[in-house]
Write a protein that holds these residues in place. Sequence first.
Motif, PDB file in Angstrom:
ATOM      1  N   ILE A  41      12.459  -3.007 -41.325  1.00  0.00           N
ATOM      2  CA  ILE A  41      11.201  -2.916 -41.151  1.00  0.00           C
ATOM      3  C   ILE A  41      10.465  -2.810 -42.507  1.00  0.00           C
TER       4      ILE A  41
ATOM      5  N   ILE B  43       4.075  -1.960 -40.478  1.00  0.00           N
ATOM      6  CA  ILE B  43       3.318  -2.175 -39.160  1.00  0.00           C
ATOM      7  C   ILE B  43       1.980  -2.153 -39.334  1.00  0.00           C
TER       8      ILE B  43
ATOM      9  N   VAL C 240       5.132  -5.611 -35.814  1.00  0.00           N
ATOM     10  CA  VAL C 240       6.270  -4.969 -36.555  1.00  0.00           C
ATOM     11  C   VAL C 240       6.612  -6.137 -37.551  1.00  0.00           C
TER      12      VAL C 240
ATOM     13  N   THR D 138       6.962   4.307 -38.145  1.00  0.00           N
ATOM     14  CA  THR D 138       8.449   4.111 -38.194  1.00  0.00           C
ATOM     15  C   THR D 138       9.207   4.958 -38.951  1.00  0.00           C
TER      16      THR D 138
ATOM     17  N   ASN E  77      14.825   3.276 -38.705  1.00  0.00           N
ATOM     18  CA  ASN E  77      14.442   1.934 -38.021  1.00  0.00           C
ATOM     19  C   ASN E  77      14.009   2.412 -36.524  1.00  0.00           C
ATOM     20  N   ASP E  78      13.487   3.778 -36.507  1.00  0.00           N
ATOM     21  CA  ASP E  78      12.979   4.203 -35.029  1.00  0.00           C
ATOM     22  C   ASP E  78      11.544   3.915 -35.307  1.00  0.00           C
ATOM     23  N   LEU E  79      11.010   3.562 -34.028  1.00  0.00           N
ATOM     24  CA  LEU E  79       9.506   3.132 -34.090  1.00  0.00           C
ATOM     25  C   LEU E  79       8.994   4.001 -32.634  1.00  0.00           C
TER      26      LEU E  79
END
Length: 324
Positions: A57, A60, A71, A296, A300-302
Amino acid sequence: MKLQMKVIFAILTGILFVVSGCTNKSEDTKKTNLKNQAETKAKYEIVEAKSFKVKNIRGIGYPGNDNALYVAANDGIKMYKDGKWYKTTTNQHDYIGFQAVQSGFLSSGHPQKGTGLKDPLGLVQSVDKGETLQKLAFYGKVNFHFMAASFSGEGLYVISEQPNDALNLGVNYSTDGGGTWKKSAFKDFNADSLGMMAVHPKNGAIMAMSTRSGIYYSTDNGNTMKLITDPFMVTALTFTGDSILYSSVENDQIVLKTLNPTSGEQTNITFPFLDYDNPITYLAINPKNDKQIAFTTYKNDLFESIDGGTNWNNLMKDGKKEMK
């Protein structure tokens, strides 16, 4: 003397590889080239994405010309809108330094293979949701890992890792969309690292930088800097009106707060528990709706909230959006 520039969390920059072309004229190579050409010449469309896996990522944000959360990834833009994910059929560039602005988005990075674009992209802008890129500066010359822009488009900042004819080493700013540049003097900046930058959404002269020893704040394009927090590690920040939303690591805990640089008033924001080794990497607030917040993490969690942080939705786990 050569300036050694450090940055917080090497994860924010990553290791970028430029893959050179091969001159082998074998049949397999010809088939691969034809396949690449066919893919990149496909009609540009934004289509629903049932599932995907994001490796890196890059940023964002909420562009002003759309109603979606964007993203930026190493394989193009992913868009979340009305409970659904979308992706583009082509122009899947590695959008490094992604910045959402009123007219669309700004970025640096590397082009998708077969598009005919020079690598690196330099500084580019899109006002049509990624269908076309306008070349603003340094096309084919420079890749910027760290960029920041005012939502209004009145202030643009980059960290130059190598000096050139237009940029000095360190932080440089432009007030004319990348046409001309000046070096930020960074007077009274005492941190041992340069990190993520953020710019006031309306006033491009107001900027802030996260460091391993707190947030530095400036009202004069980074020429004079002031430490406005205690000396703890700040991993991400963004402006919300005149205040700053930031994430820090304090007493071995990840926290999320807003801070008014003028009054010093702070407010804690509740958010889902994160392990110490999974800090927040990017933050975004929709300038058209400050209740809409996203962040984020290193893994790589959103997460996104549409009510100012009272409730959160986990939109991506380990970079994955699974098919339902």
